[in-house]
Write an enzyme that holds these catalytic residues in place. Structure first.
Site, short mmCIF file in Angstrom:
data_model
loop_
_atom_site.label_atom_id
_atom_site.label_comp_id
_atom_site.label_asym_id
_atom_site.label_seq_id
_atom_site.Cartn_x
_atom_site.Cartn_y
_atom_site.Cartn_z
N SER A 140 -8.71 -0.80 -4.81
CA SER A 140 -8.94 -0.44 -3.41
C SER A 140 -10.45 -0.34 -3.16
O SER A 140 -11.16 -1.32 -3.29
CB SER A 140 -8.20 0.84 -3.06
OG SER A 140 -7.89 0.89 -1.69
N LYS A 188 0.87 -1.18 0.00
CA LYS A 188 0.00 0.00 0.00
C LYS A 188 0.90 1.23 0.00
O LYS A 188 1.17 1.84 1.04
CB LYS A 188 -0.94 -0.01 1.22
CG LYS A 188 -2.14 0.91 1.05
CD LYS A 188 -3.08 0.42 -0.04
CE LYS A 188 -4.33 1.28 -0.14
NZ LYS A 188 -5.21 0.86 -1.23
#
Length: 591
Positions: free
Chosen positions: A389, A191
């Site tokens: 996401s 991430k």
């Protein structure tokens, strides 16, 4: 008193005159919009594909700048596909002229869909000719779908492979004295949205994921160009590695283009193909206008039929509240999904997602509506340029997920950032803050650091959201939570790799998703009637995109201004972030 009244009446008359001009202008616009002549074009016409900007949905804007009124129309992918499909069967259209500007502002999956529609159009045995002064790699990939590709003798084709360059701000942040308190999922090493704030170069994990999806996207481009131009993939890679293609002559030598011609010579070819008496008499039809009027025809036709397939557009960053054509609001999108679910005429739903994600809570609100809809009718997801996401969060419950080979997806992970700017304000400006609070943790401030206990509490909250995210993906995709975590941790994938690891079910575009939804609902292909949600269209939109100047305005939007607008949009999105984010690490732009 006389000067006062003179000034009073002069001012009153001036305001009255301004108001009158405004009213007359509005009346004129309405009159033009509703009294516009029927769109007509002659036989042996050429569809002039000359747009600069492509979005998921068509969008028109009026901008008042001083004494000027500027219009900006961006054509939508849906309208482009409909126009090419209509032109394929249109006896008045002889062919398509791809004459795009140097910089095409569109994502790679969008370009893939347009390219596939051009290839399908060619099945009608009508001609497709592409011409440019300079082809960027993305522009050339689209142009390679034409049966004849021409280049200006002084121009070039960019052909050097794909690369990514990221900017890191840690050094600047340190110099300013800002403490970026970053909390991401405990194992979310991929991430990388927060890496520019905490590092001065790419992490090993980020470098690995970036190379993986770039290789996949480049491989898809090479495959398409290889088939279209009859050049092996190995040869194409050798060209890119050695920079063999450096100018117009080498572009022709290595068979990327068919010939080097000036614009007037290409027009002579079009004149011959359309049997026009002269170049001036070639019947060019502006693509944006043609697309607009064909879209109106389809709407009129569908009005007489029961619309049975809902196509719901989820475009832009995800936030709570109301949305727009360019952003997803949880309230607006949830309402659209709910309307489609409760409409008895709608037999199946296609959720078209083009989103990097955003607010985790807003994503969960939308996810719930998708789950409820799936219980009563088929829900099929079609992914655009990006569905990552939070964008993947709302996709995962679907019955089936389609993605393009170059769709960016995955990024199953979460993060939060709480900056501490107190030291900077005190050191640079002499500003200090103080607080009072009824309880120990009443204030999470950006002026003072989090305590260790507060960091632990926030970390637990982020980890809980990631755990919930992976659990929902596991349920939707028929995987174990451990399997999801192994391909999650914030990692980004291209569509081809996402297919191999089970994040998507099939490679294809929105048409494939609609056709599959129809099959699931036992609707014949000839009986498909699509209803689009949310309904953004209005008379001003129709007016702006139907004007003669539509295509010309597109050309005036330079690449520089488009990039500036993108940057401003990104800054606006960053400033509106609230709470924990399920968002793609960065925006992927292929030129």
């Amino acid at each position: 008193m006389r000067p006062f009244w003179r000034s009073f009446w002069a001012s009153t008359l001036a305001y009255f005159a301004i108001a009158l001009v405004g009213v007359l202008t509005l009346v004129l616009i309405i009159w033009i919009a509703f009294d516009k002549e029927e769109f007509e074009y002659e036989e042996h016409s050429v569809l002039n594909m000359n747009f600069a900007n492509v979005s998921e949905l068509s969008n028109a804007e009026v901008q008042f700048t001083g004494s000027d009124i500027a219009t900006n129309y961006t054509i939508g992918l849906r309208e482009i596909k409909q126009a090419l499909n209509a032109a394929e069967k249109d006896d008045h259209i002889d062919g398509v002229f791809i004459n795009l500007p140097m910089s095409l502002n569109a994502g790679m999956a969008t370009v893939e869909e347009i390219r596939n529609s051009i290839l399908k159009f060619r099945e009608s045995e009508k001609f497709v000719i592409a011409y440019a002064d300079v082809y960027t790699q993305k522009g050339y990939y689209l142009a390679s779908a034409a049966n004849e590709v021409y280049l200006n003798p002084a121009g070039m084709v960019e052909f050097k492979g794909l690369g990514a360059e990221l900017m890191f701000f840690k050094g600047m942040i340190d110099k300013l004295g800002i403490d970026m308190q970053i909390i991401r999922g405990s194992n979310n090493k991929f991430k990388s949205a927060v890496e520019p704030l905490m590092m001065d170069s790419m992490s090993v994990a980020n470098r690995k994921q970036t190379m993986t999806y770039l290789d996949a996207m480049w491989g898809q481009m090479l495959k398409g160009i290889s088939t279209a131009r009859d050049i092996s993939v190995d040869e194409l890679n050798e060209m890119a590695d050695s920079l063999y293609v450096r100018n117009a002559n080498t572009s022709k030598t290595y068979k990327l283009v068919d010939d080097l011609l000036y614009k007037d010579e290409v027009l002579d070819i079009l004149k011959a193909k359309t049997k026009a008496a002269s170049v001036d008499e070639i019947n060019f039809v502006d693509f944006s206008q043609y697309a607009h009027f064909k879209d109106k025809d389809i709407k009129v036709d569908n009005a007489a039929e029961d619309e049975n397939i809902a196509v719901i557009y989820a475009v832009g960053g995800i936030n709570s509240g109301k949305g727009s054509r360019q952003s997803i609001g949880s309230e607006t999108l949830s309402e659209a999904i709910r309307e489609a679910r409760l409409d008895k005429d709608i037999k199946a739903v296609v959720l078209r997602i083009n989103s990097p994600g955003g607010d985790a809570l807003a994503s969960d609100v939308i996810w719930r509506e998708v789950v409820l809809t799936k219980e009563s009718k088929p829900v099929i997801v079609s992914m655009g340029d990006v569905a990552a996401s939070g964008g993947y969060y709302i996709a995962c419950p679907a019955d089936k997920i389609y993605a393009q080979p170059n769709t960016i997806t995955g990024s199953i992970g979460v993060f939060g950032v709480i900056p501490n700017i107190g030291p900077m304000l005190e050191d640079k400006l002499g500003i200090t803050t103080d607080r009072v609070q009824t309880n120990a943790h009443s204030v999470y401030s950006i002026f003072q650091p989090l305590t260790e206990e507060e960091k632990m509490i926030v970390q637990q909250g982020v980890d809980q959201i990631y755990d919930d995210f992976t659990k929902k993906v596991a349920e939707g995709r028929g995987m174990t939570q451990a399997e999801v975590d192994s391909i999650g941790q914030g990692r980004v994938w291209a569509g081809t790799d996402a297919l191999n690891i089970g994040l998507v079910d099939e490679l294809g575009g929105i048409d494939d998703a609609v056709n599959y939804a129809a099959d699931r609902a036992n609707i014949k292909k000839s009986d498909i009637h699509v209803k689009v949600y949310p309904e953004w269209d209005n008379w001003m939109m129709d007016f702006l995109r139907g004007q003669e100047l539509g295509g010309k305005d597109e050309q005036s939007n330079t690449a520089a201004s488009a990039q500036v607008l993108k940057m401003l949009k990104s800054i606006d999105e960053m400033s509106s972030m609230r709470g924990v984010q399920a968002r793609l690490p960065y925006e992927v732009i292929i030129e």
